[in-house]
Design a protein around this motif. Sequence first.
Motif, PDB file in Angstrom:
ATOM      1  N   PHE A 350       0.828  -1.207   0.000  1.00  0.00           N
ATOM      2  CA  PHE A 350       0.000   0.000   0.000  1.00  0.00           C
ATOM      3  C   PHE A 350       0.863   1.257   0.000  1.00  0.00           C
ATOM      4  N   ILE A 351       1.869   1.277   0.857  1.00  0.00           N
ATOM      5  CA  ILE A 351       2.782   2.424   0.872  1.00  0.00           C
ATOM      6  C   ILE A 351       3.487   2.555  -0.478  1.00  0.00           C
ATOM      7  N   GLY A 352       3.879   1.409  -1.050  1.00  0.00           N
ATOM      8  CA  GLY A 352       4.534   1.435  -2.354  1.00  0.00           C
ATOM      9  C   GLY A 352       3.631   1.970  -3.443  1.00  0.00           C
ATOM     10  N   PHE A 353       2.339   1.643  -3.374  1.00  0.00           N
ATOM     11  CA  PHE A 353       1.353   2.145  -4.335  1.00  0.00           C
ATOM     12  C   PHE A 353       1.275   3.668  -4.261  1.00  0.00           C
ATOM     13  N   LEU A 354       1.161   4.189  -3.046  1.00  0.00           N
ATOM     14  CA  LEU A 354       1.084   5.641  -2.868  1.00  0.00           C
ATOM     15  C   LEU A 354       2.384   6.312  -3.314  1.00  0.00           C
ATOM     16  N   ARG A 355       3.500   5.699  -2.997  1.00  0.00           N
ATOM     17  CA  ARG A 355       4.789   6.284  -3.392  1.00  0.00           C
ATOM     18  C   ARG A 355       4.957   6.278  -4.906  1.00  0.00           C
ATOM     19  N   TYR A 356       4.546   5.183  -5.552  1.00  0.00           N
ATOM     20  CA  TYR A 356       4.713   5.066  -7.000  1.00  0.00           C
ATOM     21  C   TYR A 356       3.997   6.198  -7.729  1.00  0.00           C
ATOM     22  N   TYR A 357       2.744   6.448  -7.334  1.00  0.00           N
ATOM     23  CA  TYR A 357       1.980   7.484  -8.032  1.00  0.00           C
ATOM     24  C   TYR A 357       2.259   8.886  -7.485  1.00  0.00           C
ATOM     25  N   SER A 358       2.999   8.982  -6.395  1.00  0.00           N
ATOM     26  CA  SER A 358       3.396  10.285  -5.873  1.00  0.00           C
ATOM     27  C   SER A 358       4.733  10.758  -6.426  1.00  0.00           C
ATOM     28  N   THR A 359       5.656   9.820  -6.614  1.00  0.00           N
ATOM     29  CA  THR A 359       7.033  10.225  -6.926  1.00  0.00           C
ATOM     30  C   THR A 359       7.628   9.601  -8.179  1.00  0.00           C
ATOM     31  N   GLU A 360       7.069   8.482  -8.643  1.00  0.00           N
ATOM     32  CA  GLU A 360       7.704   7.764  -9.745  1.00  0.00           C
ATOM     33  C   GLU A 360       6.966   7.901 -11.078  1.00  0.00           C
ATOM     34  N   PHE A 361       5.679   7.710 -11.045  1.00  0.00           N
ATOM     35  CA  PHE A 361       4.905   7.715 -12.286  1.00  0.00           C
ATOM     36  C   PHE A 361       4.818   9.124 -12.865  1.00  0.00           C
ATOM     37  N   ARG A 362       5.016   9.219 -14.182  1.00  0.00           N
ATOM     38  CA  ARG A 362       4.953  10.513 -14.869  1.00  0.00           C
ATOM     39  C   ARG A 362       3.595  10.661 -15.558  1.00  0.00           C
ATOM     40  N   TRP A 363       2.703  11.366 -14.904  1.00  0.00           N
ATOM     41  CA  TRP A 363       1.335  11.493 -15.387  1.00  0.00           C
ATOM     42  C   TRP A 363       1.259  12.109 -16.786  1.00  0.00           C
ATOM     43  N   ASP A 364       2.131  13.048 -17.077  1.00  0.00           N
ATOM     44  CA  ASP A 364       2.061  13.771 -18.339  1.00  0.00           C
ATOM     45  C   ASP A 364       2.786  13.071 -19.484  1.00  0.00           C
ATOM     46  N   GLN A 365       3.463  11.967 -19.176  1.00  0.00           N
ATOM     47  CA  GLN A 365       4.259  11.299 -20.201  1.00  0.00           C
ATOM     48  C   GLN A 365       3.933   9.829 -20.399  1.00  0.00           C
ATOM     49  N   GLN A 366       3.136   9.244 -19.513  1.00  0.00           N
ATOM     50  CA  GLN A 366       2.948   7.799 -19.551  1.00  0.00           C
ATOM     51  C   GLN A 366       1.482   7.385 -19.577  1.00  0.00           C
ATOM     52  N   VAL A 367       1.246   6.242 -20.234  1.00  0.00           N
ATOM     53  CA  VAL A 367      -0.077   5.621 -20.286  1.00  0.00           C
ATOM     54  C   VAL A 367       0.000   4.298 -19.529  1.00  0.00           C
ATOM     55  N   ILE A 368      -0.888   4.105 -18.593  1.00  0.00           N
ATOM     56  CA  ILE A 368      -0.933   2.850 -17.831  1.00  0.00           C
ATOM     57  C   ILE A 368      -1.562   1.773 -18.689  1.00  0.00           C
ATOM     58  N   SER A 369      -0.874   0.656 -18.855  1.00  0.00           N
ATOM     59  CA  SER A 369      -1.381  -0.436 -19.684  1.00  0.00           C
ATOM     60  C   SER A 369      -1.204  -1.777 -18.980  1.00  0.00           C
ATOM     61  N   VAL A 370      -2.286  -2.305 -18.445  1.00  0.00           N
ATOM     62  CA  VAL A 370      -2.268  -3.645 -17.870  1.00  0.00           C
ATOM     63  C   VAL A 370      -2.105  -4.675 -18.982  1.00  0.00           C
ATOM     64  N   ARG A 371      -2.628  -4.351 -20.149  1.00  0.00           N
ATOM     65  CA  ARG A 371      -2.522  -5.256 -21.304  1.00  0.00           C
ATOM     66  C   ARG A 371      -1.066  -5.547 -21.646  1.00  0.00           C
ATOM     67  N   LEU A 372      -0.222  -4.535 -21.593  1.00  0.00           N
ATOM     68  CA  LEU A 372       1.195  -4.697 -21.927  1.00  0.00           C
ATOM     69  C   LEU A 372       2.074  -4.890 -20.697  1.00  0.00           C
ATOM     70  N   ALA A 373       1.471  -4.833 -19.514  1.00  0.00           N
ATOM     71  CA  ALA A 373       2.212  -4.971 -18.257  1.00  0.00           C
ATOM     72  C   ALA A 373       3.289  -3.906 -18.112  1.00  0.00           C
ATOM     73  N   LYS A 374       2.992  -2.694 -18.575  1.00  0.00           N
ATOM     74  CA  LYS A 374       3.951  -1.607 -18.443  1.00  0.00           C
ATOM     75  C   LYS A 374       3.243  -0.287 -18.747  1.00  0.00           C
ATOM     76  N   ALA A 375       3.956   0.801 -18.530  1.00  0.00           N
ATOM     77  CA  ALA A 375       3.471   2.117 -18.960  1.00  0.00           C
ATOM     78  C   ALA A 375       4.180   2.460 -20.253  1.00  0.00           C
ATOM     79  N   PHE A 376       3.419   2.886 -21.258  1.00  0.00           N
ATOM     80  CA  PHE A 376       4.050   3.274 -22.518  1.00  0.00           C
ATOM     81  C   PHE A 376       3.914   4.783 -22.714  1.00  0.00           C
TER      82      PHE A 376
END
Length: 447
Positions: A350-376
């Motif tokens: 849970f902490i990792g989930f909050l940290r990932y979307y707070s500090t790691e994921f780039r909202w303006d540059q990435q698309v979340i894709s469960v289909r591809l198991a990655k962000a493109f």
Amino acid sequence: MLRHHTGRRRHGANYSNPAPMYSPPPVNHHEYNHLNMADIHSWHGSETSSSIDVPHHMETRKRRFNQPFLYAEKRQCFDSAPPPYDMSPAQVPVSPRRHFPEVGEPMRAAEHGDPRFPMQLRPAVPPPSDSHSWLQSCSTDRLSSEMLELFEACQQQSSDLVWKEVCRVQLQEDIRRLYPVARLYLTGSSMNGLGCRSSDADLCLVIEARKKHDVVAALSELQKLFRTLSYIVKATVIRAKVPILKFKERSSGLEFDLNINNTVGIRNTFLLRSYAFADLRVRPLILVIKKWARHMKINDASQGTLSSYSLVLMTLHYLQKRLPMDQIPEEAKRVPPFASKNPSSLGKLFIGFLRYYSTEFRWDQQVISVRLAKAFPTTSSTVWKNKFICVEEPFERRNVAQAVHKKIKFDLITAQFEKSYRIVQSHGNLNSILPLRDIINKEVSHS
């Protein structure tokens, strides 16, 4: 997690002393296919039906139907092989008359496979007897223990599903007065293993192919029909991107959202169920995240924030990075057994989930894709261009987070991720961001 195209096998991190991982049985009760959108390989129940007596003292929920009734039951089956997808009129055979289980029997019948009980309600993935003890063994810290407590108090019970099925069966019988070969399916969180006791019930009505304006007309026809049914109240047509008929069952107050021919919802129900039961930590984590997002007022697409479906896909994307699973071919129809090498507790995830979307994921540059198991990377496509949050629907490849179209709402969402991460990281307990007892008491009141 699961990835829907061929590729090299991925493995989790190498831990020197990993905690014992429980590997659940394979989810082998469904078929889905990303490639062929013309065929619906996801959810075909048997077309056998039966007349069933439902006693008025049925007590699967707090309140009851006022009158007993007879109805033809169209069963949704997890176990049966899917028949060809054919919307042509067909004579539905009627099996010998059977009786619905007496008071107190529904849960026992569901758990033990009573032949009198609707097959769809037998657990598609029977939870192992040691699942509770296993989760407890890796929930020794306070945060994990609170998450497990919240999950066990709020998760949908077999009796909740029984009541939804009773309503579905009666509704299908009444709807067939207008559409004789119609099929009505429970979908969404009621069936994918991610529901709460208070969850609404999503229904998909499959009838002859119609254009969108015809769908709205059909919903209006159903609205008129439902207003003549004594057990239905507040039937209202909602003209959204996917038009729905919203209504309540009178005695229980259970809310339903009915759509017409939105069969991708049937398919993603099975897909999400596959993920939900791939690891014992998935369902508790998702339930806590949805409760957190709802409390923080960022889980309401009608108000310009995230839908529950978006949150689930965001969680699965995060878990695909933290609990990497074996890949499966894109056309695979069975989900293989899985045992993660990552021993992280619920609290750490849970902490990792909050940290990932707070500090790691780039909202303006990435698309979340469960289909591809990655962000493109985002592209110039109108689907992703100039969107605040991009979450790909695995089947239709559209953006399921498009409701977040105002910067003020996007800022609210990101601020809640950052604030909650700081607080939980510092305090190490769920009560620091959620009124745990109030949420549990409210959920239990729905029983």
